[in-house]
Design a protein around this motif. Structure first.
Motif: not given
Length: 202
Positions: A105-106, A163-168
């Motif tokens: 997803x980058x 957004x982005x994969x902050x939690x992951x």
């Protein structure tokens, strides 16, 4: 109000922690230098340290100006880059167990606005911004450290520009620091199917 139990936490019970996190920390004289020395030894003996750096990391109140410098993989230059950038995985980051699953997803990641400039003097740079280190992981003695050189991760959490994969990202980094076997860089998996044994080496 009661006094914060600094001696209890950073002297008496420090070895009971799995992970120490400093989030945009600025030295204000609350913790004596001897406590930072204790934390450096904690990492060397097998502990874990995560620093999410903000502007103070670039100045005189930086954690780098404490005994923790001996376990940090980066040296701040004193400069702060202000301006839009999209975090990118490095070539190593595309293969590393911590960040490789995030690569799909980058292309849709949102931008950040501030980077704390630093030179990587050890460890592995998994993420970068404008060719400069953004996320650096390192093994120190028996322990591990990670430094995120921005205070803008919250933009991903708020869905800024998608957004982005902050939690992951935080979860996988923390689990690597705490030596989760699934996230080891080198791992051998064996699977059996009837009379066939398959070995996969990462």
């Amino acid at each position: 109000l009661i006094a914060f139990p600094t001696r209890e936490l950073f002297v008496e019970k420090l070895d009971g922690f799995d992970l120490i996190i400093f989030d945009q920390y600025e030295r204000r004289g609350v913790l004596p230098l001897a406590y930072f020395d204790n934390m450096a030894r904690f990492v060397d003996r097998g502990g874990a340290l995560l620093i999410a750096a903000g502007p103070p990391f670039a100045g005189p109140a930086s954690l780098f100006n404490t005994p923790l410098a001996s376990v940090l993989p980066v040296r701040p230059t004193g400069e702060i880059d202000i301006g839009r950038f999209v975090p990118k995985l490095t070539r190593l980051g595309l293969a590393h167990a911590v960040t490789a699953p995030l690569a799909a997803q980058a292309a849709d990641w949102g931008s950040w606005q501030r980077l704390i400039e630093a030179d990587a003097r050890a460890g592995e740079v998994l993420m970068e911004a404008n060719g400069k280190p953004l996320l650096v992981l390192d093994r120190v003695g028996e322990g591990r450290t990670a430094v995120l050189l921005s205070d803008q991760l919250w933009l991903w959490a708020r869905g800024h520009e998608g957004g982005g994969p902050y939690a992951e990202l935080v979860r996988r980094t923390a689990h690597w620091l705490m030596k989760e076997p699934e996230l080891e860089e080198e791992r051998l998996d064996l699977t059996a199917d009837g009379t066939t044994l398959t070995a996969r080496l990462r």
